[in-house]
Scaffold this motif. Sequence first.
Motif, short mmCIF file in Angstrom:
data_model
loop_
_atom_site.label_atom_id
_atom_site.label_comp_id
_atom_site.label_asym_id
_atom_site.label_seq_id
_atom_site.Cartn_x
_atom_site.Cartn_y
_atom_site.Cartn_z
N ILE A 51 0.84 -1.20 0.00
CA ILE A 51 0.00 0.00 0.00
C ILE A 51 0.87 1.25 0.00
O ILE A 51 0.63 2.19 -0.76
N TYR A 52 1.90 1.26 0.84
CA TYR A 52 2.74 2.45 0.98
C TYR A 52 3.47 2.79 -0.33
O TYR A 52 3.53 3.94 -0.73
N PHE A 53 4.03 1.76 -0.97
CA PHE A 53 4.80 1.99 -2.19
C PHE A 53 4.00 1.76 -3.46
O PHE A 53 4.48 2.02 -4.55
N GLY A 54 2.80 1.25 -3.33
CA GLY A 54 2.00 0.97 -4.52
C GLY A 54 2.54 -0.20 -5.31
O GLY A 54 2.34 -0.30 -6.51
N GLY A 55 3.25 -1.08 -4.66
CA GLY A 55 3.83 -2.25 -5.33
C GLY A 55 5.00 -2.76 -4.53
O GLY A 55 5.20 -2.38 -3.38
N LEU A 56 5.82 -3.59 -5.16
CA LEU A 56 6.95 -4.18 -4.46
C LEU A 56 8.22 -3.35 -4.52
O LEU A 56 9.24 -3.74 -3.98
N ARG A 57 8.19 -2.22 -5.19
CA ARG A 57 9.41 -1.39 -5.26
C ARG A 57 9.69 -0.74 -3.91
O ARG A 57 8.83 -0.68 -3.04
N MET A 58 10.90 -0.24 -3.76
CA MET A 58 11.29 0.43 -2.52
C MET A 58 12.39 1.44 -2.82
O MET A 58 13.21 1.21 -3.70
N THR A 59 12.39 2.51 -2.07
CA THR A 59 13.44 3.51 -2.21
C THR A 59 14.44 3.35 -1.08
O THR A 59 14.16 2.67 -0.09
N GLU A 60 15.58 3.98 -1.22
CA GLU A 60 16.60 3.89 -0.18
C GLU A 60 16.15 4.53 1.11
O GLU A 60 16.43 4.06 2.19
N ASN A 61 15.43 5.64 1.02
CA ASN A 61 14.96 6.35 2.20
C ASN A 61 13.44 6.50 2.12
O ASN A 61 12.95 7.48 1.58
N PRO A 62 12.70 5.55 2.68
CA PRO A 62 11.25 5.60 2.54
C PRO A 62 10.57 6.70 3.35
O PRO A 62 9.41 7.01 3.12
N GLY A 63 11.25 7.29 4.31
CA GLY A 63 10.67 8.37 5.08
C GLY A 63 9.99 7.88 6.36
O GLY A 63 9.80 6.69 6.56
N PRO A 64 9.61 8.83 7.22
CA PRO A 64 9.02 8.46 8.52
C PRO A 64 7.64 7.82 8.40
O PRO A 64 7.22 7.08 9.27
N GLY A 65 6.94 8.10 7.32
CA GLY A 65 5.62 7.51 7.13
C GLY A 65 5.68 5.98 7.03
O GLY A 65 4.77 5.29 7.46
N TYR A 66 6.76 5.50 6.45
CA TYR A 66 6.93 4.05 6.31
C TYR A 66 7.01 3.39 7.68
O TYR A 66 6.37 2.37 7.93
N ALA A 67 7.78 3.97 8.57
CA ALA A 67 7.89 3.42 9.93
C ALA A 67 6.55 3.51 10.66
O ALA A 67 6.15 2.58 11.36
N LEU A 68 5.83 4.60 10.47
CA LEU A 68 4.56 4.80 11.16
C LEU A 68 3.47 3.88 10.62
O LEU A 68 2.73 3.28 11.40
N TRP A 69 3.33 3.74 9.32
CA TRP A 69 2.22 3.00 8.73
C TRP A 69 2.53 1.55 8.42
O TRP A 69 1.60 0.77 8.20
#
Length: 154
Positions: A51-69
Amino acid sequence: MSSPQITLQTVTGVDVELTIAGPGSRSYAFIIDWHIRLLLALQWLLVGHLIYFGGLRMTENPGPGYALWVWLPTLLIYFLYHPVLEIAMRGRTPGKRISGVRLVTREGDIPGAGPLLLRNIFRLIDSLPLAYLVGLITVVLTQHHVRVGDLAAG
């Protein structure tokens, strides 16, 4: 050799004998519950990531929202599994239900939310130093086969 039992006196005058769960049935219940909570946590981790990334991709720095959600709910599912289900299911979890184990007080009643939360705080101590070793040793050595958290919660 028979399993240890505890006799409870009831208000009707009929004594009730409860068989005390030993290390085997308690370990069996814990293993079932561990697998369920791990699968639930991993399922949320995957769904949250998708849901967060809209797929299986990922960035190096996903941001604080990733940790929260994504990570916070995953950790909450994993660590709150036992206390929430023991309160909601009146002293049981799916693993305890499958293995025929139920939490009761010394009087044979279903423990309230306070004692259930207290015993689960002590779960952290019971799991030290390695994989539930302290809890297993206290179950083997105590008269009523209880963990440190059970002793603290009564």
